[in-house]
Design a protein around this motif. Structure first.
Motif, PDB file in Angstrom:
ATOM      1  N   TYR A  41       0.814  -1.200   0.000  1.00  0.00           N
ATOM      2  CA  TYR A  41       0.000   0.000   0.000  1.00  0.00           C
ATOM      3  C   TYR A  41       0.861   1.269   0.000  1.00  0.00           C
ATOM      4  O   TYR A  41       2.042   1.219   0.347  1.00  0.00           O
ATOM      5  CB  TYR A  41      -0.858  -0.040   1.265  1.00  0.00           C
ATOM      6  N   ILE A  43       2.428   4.545   1.510  1.00  0.00           N
ATOM      7  CA  ILE A  43       2.766   5.043   2.858  1.00  0.00           C
ATOM      8  C   ILE A  43       3.241   6.501   2.729  1.00  0.00           C
ATOM      9  O   ILE A  43       3.448   7.000   1.616  1.00  0.00           O
ATOM     10  CB  ILE A  43       3.828   4.170   3.555  1.00  0.00           C
ATOM     11  N   GLY A 160       9.606 -10.247  17.079  1.00  0.00           N
ATOM     12  CA  GLY A 160      10.193 -11.410  17.742  1.00  0.00           C
ATOM     13  C   GLY A 160      11.152 -11.001  18.843  1.00  0.00           C
ATOM     14  O   GLY A 160      11.201 -11.624  19.909  1.00  0.00           O
ATOM     15  N   GLY A 286      10.741   1.552  15.664  1.00  0.00           N
ATOM     16  CA  GLY A 286       9.685   1.402  14.657  1.00  0.00           C
ATOM     17  C   GLY A 286       8.449   0.740  15.247  1.00  0.00           C
ATOM     18  O   GLY A 286       8.187   0.829  16.450  1.00  0.00           O
ATOM     19  N   PHE A 294      -2.261   2.007  11.127  1.00  0.00           N
ATOM     20  CA  PHE A 294      -2.337   2.739   9.852  1.00  0.00           C
ATOM     21  C   PHE A 294      -3.331   3.897   9.924  1.00  0.00           C
ATOM     22  O   PHE A 294      -3.280   4.806   9.114  1.00  0.00           O
ATOM     23  CB  PHE A 294      -2.624   1.807   8.673  1.00  0.00           C
TER      24      PHE A 294
HETATM   25  C1  LIG Z   1      -2.482  -1.719   5.431  1.00  0.00           C
HETATM   26  C2  LIG Z   1      -1.490  -0.763   6.003  1.00  0.00           C
HETATM   27  C3  LIG Z   1      -1.530   0.560   5.611  1.00  0.00           C
HETATM   28  C4  LIG Z   1      -0.587   1.464   6.110  1.00  0.00           C
HETATM   29  N1  LIG Z   1      -0.638   2.751   5.707  1.00  0.00           N
HETATM   30  C5  LIG Z   1       0.295   3.615   6.170  1.00  0.00           C
HETATM   31  C6  LIG Z   1       0.287   4.973   5.745  1.00  0.00           C
HETATM   32  O1  LIG Z   1      -0.563   5.417   4.979  1.00  0.00           O
HETATM   33  N2  LIG Z   1       1.261   5.794   6.191  1.00  0.00           N
HETATM   34  C7  LIG Z   1       2.227   5.326   7.034  1.00  0.00           C
HETATM   35  O2  LIG Z   1       3.117   6.097   7.371  1.00  0.00           O
HETATM   36  N3  LIG Z   1       2.234   4.068   7.492  1.00  0.00           N
HETATM   37  C8  LIG Z   1       1.299   3.192   7.080  1.00  0.00           C
HETATM   38  N4  LIG Z   1       1.306   1.918   7.529  1.00  0.00           N
HETATM   39  C9  LIG Z   1       2.265   1.522   8.584  1.00  0.00           C
HETATM   40  C10 LIG Z   1       3.647   1.259   8.089  1.00  0.00           C
HETATM   41  O3  LIG Z   1       3.660   0.260   7.109  1.00  0.00           O
HETATM   42  C11 LIG Z   1       4.504   0.811   9.283  1.00  0.00           C
HETATM   43  O4  LIG Z   1       4.245   1.628  10.391  1.00  0.00           O
HETATM   44  C12 LIG Z   1       5.961   0.913   8.938  1.00  0.00           C
HETATM   45  O5  LIG Z   1       6.211   0.063   7.842  1.00  0.00           O
HETATM   46  C13 LIG Z   1       6.849   0.491  10.131  1.00  0.00           C
HETATM   47  O6  LIG Z   1       8.088   0.052   9.669  1.00  0.00           O
HETATM   48  P1  LIG Z   1       8.969  -0.971  10.503  1.00  0.00           P
HETATM   49  O7  LIG Z   1      10.242  -1.109   9.742  1.00  0.00           O
HETATM   50  O8  LIG Z   1       9.036  -0.555  11.917  1.00  0.00           O
HETATM   51  O9  LIG Z   1       8.161  -2.342  10.529  1.00  0.00           O
HETATM   52  P2  LIG Z   1       7.584  -3.237   9.358  1.00  0.00           P
HETATM   53  O10 LIG Z   1       7.399  -2.469   8.109  1.00  0.00           O
HETATM   54  O11 LIG Z   1       6.414  -3.968   9.917  1.00  0.00           O
HETATM   55  O12 LIG Z   1       8.754  -4.293   9.064  1.00  0.00           O
HETATM   56  C14 LIG Z   1       9.115  -5.329   9.942  1.00  0.00           C
HETATM   57  C15 LIG Z   1      10.081  -6.245   9.177  1.00  0.00           C
HETATM   58  O13 LIG Z   1      10.529  -7.258  10.089  1.00  0.00           O
HETATM   59  C16 LIG Z   1      10.381  -8.535   9.493  1.00  0.00           C
HETATM   60  N5  LIG Z   1      10.153  -9.471  10.589  1.00  0.00           N
HETATM   61  C17 LIG Z   1       9.038  -9.651  11.310  1.00  0.00           C
HETATM   62  N6  LIG Z   1       9.257 -10.562  12.274  1.00  0.00           N
HETATM   63  C18 LIG Z   1      10.544 -10.954  12.155  1.00  0.00           C
HETATM   64  C19 LIG Z   1      11.364 -11.872  12.875  1.00  0.00           C
HETATM   65  N7  LIG Z   1      10.891 -12.563  13.920  1.00  0.00           N
HETATM   66  N8  LIG Z   1      12.655 -12.031  12.488  1.00  0.00           N
HETATM   67  C20 LIG Z   1      13.158 -11.323  11.425  1.00  0.00           C
HETATM   68  N9  LIG Z   1      12.413 -10.456  10.697  1.00  0.00           N
HETATM   69  C21 LIG Z   1      11.128 -10.268  11.076  1.00  0.00           C
HETATM   70  C22 LIG Z   1       9.198  -8.390   8.558  1.00  0.00           C
HETATM   71  O14 LIG Z   1       9.235  -9.372   7.516  1.00  0.00           O
HETATM   72  C23 LIG Z   1       9.428  -6.983   8.008  1.00  0.00           C
HETATM   73  O15 LIG Z   1      10.300  -6.988   6.904  1.00  0.00           O
HETATM   74  C24 LIG Z   1       0.392   1.006   7.063  1.00  0.00           C
HETATM   75  C25 LIG Z   1       0.418  -0.329   7.462  1.00  0.00           C
HETATM   76  C26 LIG Z   1      -0.501  -1.202   6.944  1.00  0.00           C
HETATM   77  C27 LIG Z   1      -0.405  -2.637   7.365  1.00  0.00           C
END
Ligand SMILES: Cc1cc2nc3c(=O)[nH]c(=O)nc-3n(C[C@H](O)[C@H](O)[C@H](O)COP(=O)(O)OP(=O)(O)OC[C@H]3O[C@@H](n4cnc5c(N)ncnc54)[C@H](O)[C@@H]3O)c2cc1C
Length: 402
Positions: A41, A43, A160, A286, A294
């Motif tokens: 989607y 972001i 995790g 994060g 979201f």
């Molecule tokens: C449907 C939807 C719509 C969204 N819309 C928006 C928006 O409009 N604007 C916005 O700013 N944000 C939006 N978000 C939120 C945004 O995607 C997240 O807040 C952001 O991606 C956070 O990034 P992150 O790197 O912290 O975590 P994530 O993007 O969740 O990444 C976590 C990573 O860790 C990996 N992982 C998970 N568990 C393990 C494990 N045990 N060991 C190793 N790797 C692991 C996963 O595969 C992934 O690659 C949306 C989310 C969703 C689901």
């Protein structure tokens, strides 16, 4: 501090890896998927998060991936247009720096910027963490055991690392009493760089069309959080079919396409709220630490900013993890909370729960263009304040130390 292990290669993980390498730290990123996960989607990067990617020298490729969303159109179940607004009008984004881009394009840019000098280990995950005097002893599902000076969980809402260090998710998860399902569908709707949202009380169906990519369909519905097994895809599909069955608009067609989708994803709309994000030589950043859901639209921005600040504090305290982690937490906490709090006002627009709330929301949407002409601040005023509610520290190490 010379070696850091990061779990998760999405947004927070690669941003942190980028800056830690600049500080001369050896970085390993372990990701459970077999590659950086693409697709997804749209972001948003807003406010100081745009400053961070600019400091990374990545503004150009990120700007180039802009969705260029022309309008967000709200429709009724009978496909009557309630209002068709630009994001600038809806969110008042003229006043803040903001870039909307497909999630997969952002992760691709971040991966490209880090893959040459960061060790990425795919298709693996941490199974045990033992924080001892000489470092954190880490066991992996596939790889052999290793020792790192610091371990950071950037592994999302269902982290995790959080589970291994702080215990079960439940006490930290704040459910917003809603669920969503997201999946890709071919663009058979004639949509062009736009989003269309259909609401009935407590339920919404949205289509996001980004350039030449498949359309992202998003079903969201209110109600008590079901106790569903995360791996029970069939149960999740049936639940969505049950909740949306009988609705009009494009819903019947979308329900058929949902069954055929290869990337169907279902989850609760939840935040993570923790009293502390760090323990000893283990920390979280994060969504793992402060997922806003979201509905806030700010998850990517606070993940990006949090990762930058964490790296800056590690660089400022290279020999003292126990000073770096609390300093990161002290700097980011108010910012993260202010952005998490946006989820409540976001829900009034995207997820009105009752007929009265839907009527009020529709009246507000119809009046927004006139209010904009009169200079009345919209929801964007609050987003702009939260997106800028942190002063970025300077990174004490501008050049890469090989
Ligand atoms: C449907 C939807 C719509 C969204 N819309 C928006 C928006 O409009 N604007 C916005 O700013 N944000 C939006 N978000 C939120 C945004 O995607 C997240 O807040 C952001 O991606 C956070 O990034 P992150 O790197 O912290 O975590 P994530 O993007 O969740 O990444 C976590 C990573 O860790 C990996 N992982 C998970 N568990 C393990 C494990 N045990 N060991 C190793 N790797 C692991 C996963 O595969 C992934 O690659 C949306 C989310 C969703 C689901």
């Amino acid at each position: 501090m010379t070696s850091v292990l990061i779990s998760g290669a999405s947004v927070a993980g690669p941003v942190l890896a980028f800056w830690l390498r600049r500080a001369g730290v050896d970085v390993t990123v372990v990701e459970k998927a077999d590659r950086v996960r693409g697709g997804g989607y749209p972001i948003d990067l807003r406010g100081v998060a745009v400053d961070v990617v600019e400091r990374m020298g990545l503004l150009e490729p990120i700007e180039a991936a802009r969705t260029g969303t022309r309008a967000l159109t709200f429709v009724s179940e009978r496909d009557r247009t309630i209002a068709s607004l630009t994001t600038e009008t809806l969110l008042g984004e003229q006043s803040i720096r903001a870039i909307e881009l497909p999630r997969g394009d952002l992760t691709e840019v971040l991966w490209e910027a880090t893959r040459h000098d960061v060790e990425y280990v795919f298709d693996d995950r941490i199974t045990a963490l033992d924080d001892r005097d000489d470092g954190v002893h880490v066991s992996f599902r596939r790889g052999g055991p290793r020792v790192f000076d610091l371990v950071i969980g950037a592994d999302g809402l269902h982290s995790g690392v959080r589970g291994l260090t702080f215990g079960p998710e439940a006490p930290f998860r704040r459910d917003l009493d809603a669920c969503y399902a997201a999946f890709s569908v071919p663009n058979v709707f004639g949509l062009d760089r736009e989003a269309v949202m259909m609401n009935v009380p407590g339920r919404s169906a949205t289509l996001y069309a980004v350039r030449d990519q498949p359309v992202t369909a998003l079903f969201s519905f209110a109600g008590p959080t079901p106790t569903l097994d995360h791996r029970d895809t069939e149960g999740q599909l049936r639940l969505v079919e049950h909740v949306f069955g009988g609705l009009g608009w494009r819903v019947p067609d979308l329900l058929v396409r949902m069954r055929r989708a290869e990337d169907f994803y279902f989850d609760t709309v939840s935040q993570i709220r923790m009293p502390s994000w760090t323990r000893g030589r283990v920390g979280l950043v994060g969504d793992a630490a402060f997922a806003p859901s979201f509905r806030s639209g700010q998850g990517t921005s606070i993940a990006t900013v949090g990762a930058y600040v964490l790296a800056a504090e590690i660089a400022a305290h290279p020999d003292d993890v126990r000073a770096a982690l609390p300093a990161y937490e002290a700097r980011v906490r108010g910012f993260a909370t202010a952005n998490q709090d946006l989820a409540t006002s976001g829900a009034r627009i995207t997820s009105p729960a009752t007929p009265l709330q839907l009527w009020t929301r529709n009246a507000l949407l119809r009046s927004l263009p006139a209010l904009e002409r009169l200079g009345v601040p919209s929801q964007g005023g609050a987003i702009g304040r939260a997106a800028n509610a942190l002063t970025l520290p300077e990174m004490p190490v501008p050049a890469l130390v090989p």
